[in-house]
Write a protein that holds these residues in place. Structure first.
Motif, mmCIF file in Angstrom:
data_model
loop_
_atom_site.group_PDB
_atom_site.id
_atom_site.type_symbol
_atom_site.label_atom_id
_atom_site.label_comp_id
_atom_site.label_asym_id
_atom_site.label_seq_id
_atom_site.Cartn_x
_atom_site.Cartn_y
_atom_site.Cartn_z
ATOM 1 N N GLY A 175 15.160 -14.086 -4.499
ATOM 2 C CA GLY A 175 14.763 -15.535 -3.351
ATOM 3 C C GLY A 175 13.959 -16.394 -5.029
ATOM 4 N N ASP A 176 14.183 -17.831 -3.814
ATOM 5 C CA ASP A 176 13.545 -18.521 -4.399
ATOM 6 C C ASP A 176 11.948 -18.328 -4.810
ATOM 7 O OD1 ASP A 176 15.902 -19.676 -4.331
ATOM 8 O OD2 ASP A 176 15.963 -20.712 -3.082
ATOM 9 N N ARG A 177 11.142 -17.915 -3.161
ATOM 10 C CA ARG A 177 9.741 -17.876 -3.543
ATOM 11 C C ARG A 177 9.494 -16.384 -2.504
ATOM 12 N NH1 ARG A 177 11.800 -21.433 -0.172
ATOM 13 N NH2 ARG A 177 11.130 -23.372 -1.563
ATOM 14 N N ILE A 178 8.519 -16.419 -2.852
ATOM 15 C CA ILE A 178 7.607 -15.299 -1.657
ATOM 16 C C ILE A 178 7.611 -15.744 -0.561
ATOM 17 C CG2 ILE A 178 6.057 -13.454 -1.565
ATOM 18 C CD1 ILE A 178 4.690 -13.485 -4.402
ATOM 19 N N ALA A 179 8.029 -15.017 0.363
ATOM 20 C CA ALA A 179 8.150 -14.384 1.740
ATOM 21 C C ALA A 179 6.485 -15.489 2.284
ATOM 22 C CB ALA A 179 8.209 -13.931 2.355
ATOM 23 N N GLN A 180 6.228 -16.398 2.976
ATOM 24 C CA GLN A 180 5.039 -16.942 3.153
ATOM 25 C C GLN A 180 4.560 -15.270 4.270
ATOM 26 O OE1 GLN A 180 3.496 -19.475 2.732
ATOM 27 N NE2 GLN A 180 1.674 -19.055 3.197
ATOM 28 N N GLY A 181 5.620 -14.508 4.829
ATOM 29 C CA GLY A 181 4.938 -12.936 5.881
ATOM 30 C C GLY A 181 4.209 -12.409 5.127
ATOM 31 N N ALA A 182 4.692 -12.560 3.444
ATOM 32 C CA ALA A 182 3.670 -11.565 2.935
ATOM 33 C C ALA A 182 2.753 -11.514 1.638
ATOM 34 C CB ALA A 182 5.223 -11.066 1.867
ATOM 35 N N GLU A 229 0.231 -14.169 4.041
ATOM 36 C CA GLU A 229 -0.263 -14.160 4.614
ATOM 37 C C GLU A 229 -0.471 -12.245 4.631
ATOM 38 O OE1 GLU A 229 1.550 -15.767 8.054
ATOM 39 O OE2 GLU A 229 1.015 -18.022 6.797
ATOM 40 N N VAL A 230 0.276 -11.617 4.975
ATOM 41 C CA VAL A 230 -0.506 -9.738 5.141
ATOM 42 C C VAL A 230 -1.019 -9.294 4.076
ATOM 43 C CG1 VAL A 230 1.575 -8.639 4.395
ATOM 44 C CG2 VAL A 230 0.421 -7.735 6.152
ATOM 45 N N ARG A 234 -3.173 -11.435 2.092
ATOM 46 C CA ARG A 234 -4.645 -11.665 2.007
ATOM 47 C C ARG A 234 -5.412 -11.432 3.406
ATOM 48 N NH1 ARG A 234 -3.087 -17.292 3.314
ATOM 49 N NH2 ARG A 234 -2.189 -17.456 1.623
ATOM 50 N N ARG A 235 -4.568 -10.770 4.406
ATOM 51 C CA ARG A 235 -5.731 -10.351 5.836
ATOM 52 C C ARG A 235 -6.001 -8.840 4.836
ATOM 53 N NH1 ARG A 235 -1.532 -12.388 8.563
ATOM 54 N NH2 ARG A 235 0.170 -10.257 8.853
ATOM 55 N N HIS A 236 -5.200 -8.426 3.924
ATOM 56 C CA HIS A 236 -5.351 -6.730 3.853
ATOM 57 C C HIS A 236 -6.632 -6.860 2.392
ATOM 58 C CE1 HIS A 236 -4.161 -4.708 7.169
ATOM 59 N NE2 HIS A 236 -3.088 -5.445 6.824
ATOM 60 N N GLY A 237 -6.966 -8.465 1.720
ATOM 61 C CA GLY A 237 -7.349 -7.835 0.636
ATOM 62 C C GLY A 237 -6.500 -7.440 -0.599
ATOM 63 N N VAL A 238 -5.100 -7.901 -0.300
ATOM 64 C CA VAL A 238 -4.417 -6.719 -2.223
ATOM 65 C C VAL A 238 -4.297 -8.164 -2.901
ATOM 66 C CG1 VAL A 238 -2.160 -6.248 -1.742
ATOM 67 C CG2 VAL A 238 -4.180 -4.879 0.021
ATOM 68 N N GLU A 295 3.870 -12.180 12.584
ATOM 69 C CA GLU A 295 3.233 -11.293 11.816
ATOM 70 C C GLU A 295 3.365 -9.758 11.981
ATOM 71 O OE1 GLU A 295 -0.925 -11.120 13.087
ATOM 72 O OE2 GLU A 295 -0.513 -13.061 12.448
ATOM 73 N N GLU A 296 3.822 -9.149 12.907
ATOM 74 C CA GLU A 296 3.706 -8.288 13.450
ATOM 75 C C GLU A 296 5.081 -7.296 12.359
ATOM 76 O OE1 GLU A 296 3.689 -10.223 15.793
ATOM 77 O OE2 GLU A 296 1.779 -10.033 16.900
#
Length: 223
Positions: free
Chosen positions: A134-141, A143-144, A146-150, A199-200
């Motif tokens: 694709g053109d870019r990394i998915a925003q959901g990826a 964000e998840v 970032r939430r888990h400190g990865v 998000e889920e």
């Protein structure tokens, strides 16, 4: 409490009984690496379909394996190791690799997360790629992670290029796996979080991939 302990004991008995058959033990060894369709298991084991069906029913009945439909070809199903199937049981053989390559279709979510999680779990280098990036990394990826400190790699999605003999390829997408038939490696049938784009959905994909990475990493060593 006595009933719970007895139930747990009987579940272990059922697992050991199922694994006492050499063919079923071999199937479980394969499933510790990734997911397989019945047709792929037939090819790996050189086994008639009716006999394979018998063994798969026994493994499912013992709580060792589950199955679900492919998101790509709805006529196909994948067999996977059940959650916590090997508690108290030793896993299969170890594998060597100079690099682990995670592949999905767009290289925008699952493969990016898998490569990032692998970097935290193993010293063996990892990368990710897509069959149709694709053109870019998915925003959901993003964000998840970032939430888990990865920490995700700061690179855009890229196309799967040359794979060397020392690479251990892991497809994390049914479409990519079915498109790359014959490439080798293993497959993790992780549902596409972008299909629902919640998000889920991303949390579920992250947890699935994280569990698989943490199960596989101790069984890999540098080639």
């Amino acid at each position: 409490m006595k009933t719970e302990r007895e139930d747990g004991f009987q579940a272990r008995v059922a697992k050991h009984a199922a694994l006492a058959d050499p063919a079923r033990l071999r199937i479980v060894d394969l499933l510790t690496l990734g997911d397989f369709s019945p047709t792929e298991l037939q090819a790996e084991l050189n086994m008639p379909s009716n006999l394979l069906s018998h063994h798969l029913r026994a493994l499912e009945g013992a709580g060792l394996a589950t199955r679900h439909r492919s998101e790509a070809d709805k006529r196909r199903s994948y067999i996977r190791l059940a959650a916590r199937a090997l508690e108290g049981l030793a896993p299969g053989e170890e594998h060597a690799a100079s690099r682990v390559v995670f592949v999905c279709t767009r290289n925008s979510a699952r493969s990016q997360l898998a490569a990032a999680l692998w970097r935290e779990a193993s010293e063996i280098p990892s990368t990710s790629a897509g069959t149709h990036p694709g053109d870019r990394i998915a925003q959901g990826a993003i964000e998840v992670a970032r939430r888990h400190g990865v920490k995700l790699a700061e690179v855009p999605p890229r196309k799967l290029d040359r794979v060397s003999g020392g690479d251990f390829v892991v497809t994390v997408c049914d479409n990519a796996h079915e498109e790359l038939t014959g490439l080798g490696g293993i497959h993790w049938s992780v549902p596409d979080p972008l299909r629902i784009n919640t998000e889920e959905a991303f949390e579920s994909a992250f947890t699935d991939i994280s569990n698989r990475v943490n199960d596989l990493a101790p069984r890999m060593h540098a080639a």
